[in-house]
Design a protein around this motif. Structure first.
Motif, PDB file in Angstrom:
ATOM      1  N   CYS A  31       0.852  -1.187   0.000  1.00 40.87           N
ATOM      2  CA  CYS A  31       0.000   0.000   0.000  1.00 40.87           C
ATOM      3  C   CYS A  31       0.887   1.235   0.000  1.00 40.87           C
ATOM      4  CB  CYS A  31      -0.926   0.015   1.211  1.00 40.87           C
ATOM      5  SG  CYS A  31      -2.028   1.454   1.226  1.00 40.87           S
ATOM      6  N   ILE A  32       0.825   1.989  -1.094  1.00 39.43           N
ATOM      7  CA  ILE A  32       1.559   3.246  -1.223  1.00 39.43           C
ATOM      8  C   ILE A  32       0.509   4.327  -1.444  1.00 39.43           C
ATOM      9  CG2 ILE A  32       3.225   4.573  -2.581  1.00 39.43           C
ATOM     10  CD1 ILE A  32       4.416   1.816  -3.446  1.00 39.43           C
ATOM     11  N   LEU A  33       0.441   5.289  -0.540  1.00 40.02           N
ATOM     12  CA  LEU A  33      -0.513   6.388  -0.647  1.00 40.02           C
ATOM     13  C   LEU A  33       0.261   7.699  -0.580  1.00 40.02           C
ATOM     14  CD1 LEU A  33      -3.279   5.078   1.820  1.00 40.02           C
ATOM     15  CD2 LEU A  33      -3.304   4.951  -0.665  1.00 40.02           C
ATOM     16  N   THR A  34       0.692   8.182  -1.719  1.00 43.86           N
ATOM     17  CA  THR A  34       1.408   9.455  -1.794  1.00 43.86           C
ATOM     18  C   THR A  34       0.771  10.309  -2.883  1.00 43.86           C
ATOM     19  OG1 THR A  34       3.019   8.791  -3.483  1.00 43.86           O
ATOM     20  CG2 THR A  34       3.574   8.278  -1.172  1.00 43.86           C
ATOM     21  N   PRO A  35       1.030  11.609  -2.872  1.00 47.85           N
ATOM     22  CA  PRO A  35       0.489  12.453  -3.949  1.00 47.85           C
ATOM     23  C   PRO A  35       0.993  12.037  -5.336  1.00 47.85           C
ATOM     24  CG  PRO A  35       1.188  13.814  -2.121  1.00 47.85           C
ATOM     25  CD  PRO A  35       1.670  12.402  -1.835  1.00 47.85           C
ATOM     26  N   GLN A  36       2.166  11.395  -5.412  1.00 44.84           N
ATOM     27  CA  GLN A  36       2.727  10.987  -6.698  1.00 44.84           C
ATOM     28  C   GLN A  36       2.226   9.622  -7.159  1.00 44.84           C
ATOM     29  OE1 GLN A  36       4.811  11.864  -4.013  1.00 44.84           O
ATOM     30  NE2 GLN A  36       4.797  13.996  -4.690  1.00 44.84           N
ATOM     31  N   LEU A  37       1.935   8.736  -6.207  1.00 46.32           N
ATOM     32  CA  LEU A  37       1.576   7.366  -6.556  1.00 46.32           C
ATOM     33  C   LEU A  37       0.646   6.774  -5.507  1.00 46.32           C
ATOM     34  CD1 LEU A  37       2.157   4.868  -8.445  1.00 46.32           C
ATOM     35  CD2 LEU A  37       3.942   4.255  -6.809  1.00 46.32           C
ATOM     36  N   VAL A  38      -0.419   6.153  -5.979  1.00 46.90           N
ATOM     37  CA  VAL A  38      -1.293   5.359  -5.118  1.00 46.90           C
ATOM     38  C   VAL A  38      -1.292   3.947  -5.697  1.00 46.90           C
ATOM     39  CG1 VAL A  38      -3.649   4.956  -4.310  1.00 46.90           C
ATOM     40  CG2 VAL A  38      -2.748   7.289  -4.391  1.00 46.90           C
ATOM     41  N   LEU A  39      -0.886   3.004  -4.876  1.00 43.28           N
ATOM     42  CA  LEU A  39      -0.872   1.594  -5.279  1.00 43.28           C
ATOM     43  C   LEU A  39      -1.390   0.765  -4.125  1.00 43.28           C
ATOM     44  CD1 LEU A  39      -0.050  -0.901  -7.015  1.00 43.28           C
ATOM     45  CD2 LEU A  39       2.187  -0.748  -5.907  1.00 43.28           C
ATOM     46  N   MET A  40      -2.381  -0.055  -4.415  1.00 42.53           N
ATOM     47  CA  MET A  40      -2.866  -1.045  -3.467  1.00 42.53           C
ATOM     48  C   MET A  40      -2.864  -2.374  -4.212  1.00 42.53           C
ATOM     49  SD  MET A  40      -5.973   0.730  -1.419  1.00 42.53           S
ATOM     50  CE  MET A  40      -6.409   2.232  -2.283  1.00 42.53           C
ATOM     51  N   ALA A  41      -2.081  -3.319  -3.706  1.00 46.73           N
ATOM     52  CA  ALA A  41      -1.956  -4.613  -4.382  1.00 46.73           C
ATOM     53  C   ALA A  41      -1.769  -5.706  -3.342  1.00 46.73           C
ATOM     54  CB  ALA A  41      -0.769  -4.598  -5.335  1.00 46.73           C
ATOM     55  N   ARG A  42      -2.268  -6.882  -3.699  1.00 44.92           N
ATOM     56  CA  ARG A  42      -2.047  -8.028  -2.820  1.00 44.92           C
ATOM     57  C   ARG A  42      -1.863  -9.285  -3.653  1.00 44.92           C
ATOM     58  NH1 ARG A  42      -7.302  -8.977  -3.183  1.00 44.92           N
ATOM     59  NH2 ARG A  42      -8.122 -10.829  -2.227  1.00 44.92           N
ATOM     60  N   ARG A  43      -1.224 -10.262  -3.019  1.00 41.94           N
ATOM     61  CA  ARG A  43      -0.968 -11.551  -3.657  1.00 41.94           C
ATOM     62  C   ARG A  43      -2.259 -12.373  -3.659  1.00 41.94           C
ATOM     63  NH1 ARG A  43       3.040 -10.247  -0.147  1.00 41.94           N
ATOM     64  NH2 ARG A  43       5.131 -10.055  -1.032  1.00 41.94           N
TER      65      ARG A  43
END
Length: 131
Positions: A31-43
């Motif tokens: 989980c990356i929540l920044t103004p430049q990048l939002v990524l939510m991923a799981r296996r």
């Protein structure tokens, strides 16, 4: 518009509260929540039913996982190239098409996903890997 604003707008458009984005993020492996990048991923196990793959609370046995499900991705996706080794740790990337919950997943190889990211970083025009 930055990536966090885009993510919040998506959640609101899906009839959810922006605060639910952070809750969903806690159920992800990444989980990356920044103004430049939002990524939510799981296996996940790509052979599982759609409803289990998209359910952020559903956990899969590690030995069954063969894909990353990208729950949400927005912003400077080329920044993901820094995580190429982690991306390639599983053979597949799964993303949803269209409206949330429509029952369709796109499946592409992790290697192809990384090639698309690299092309994006080089400024080449590519079709986005996520629907």
């Amino acid at each position: 518009m930055n990536a966090l604003s885009a993510a919040a707008r998506y959640y609101l458009g899906a009839g959810r509260r922006a605060e639910e984005m952070e809750e969903d993020g806690r159920h992800q492996d990444v989980c990356i929540l920044t103004p430049q990048l939002v990524l939510m991923a799981r296996r996940v196990d790509s052979r599982a039913p759609f409803c289990r793959i998209v359910d952020v609370r559903c956990r899969f046995r590690p030995e069954r996982c063969n894909a990353w499900h990208l729950h949400f991705l927005a912003g400077e996706v080329r920044n993901l190239l820094a995580y190429e080794r982690e991306i390639l740790s599983l053979p597949w990337i799964l993303t949803q098409h269209g409206k949330r919950g429509d029952g369709r997943l796109a499946k592409l190889s992790s290697a192809r996903f990384c090639r698309l990211l690299a092309a994006s970083a080089e400024g080449k025009t590519v079709s986005p890997p996520c629907g």
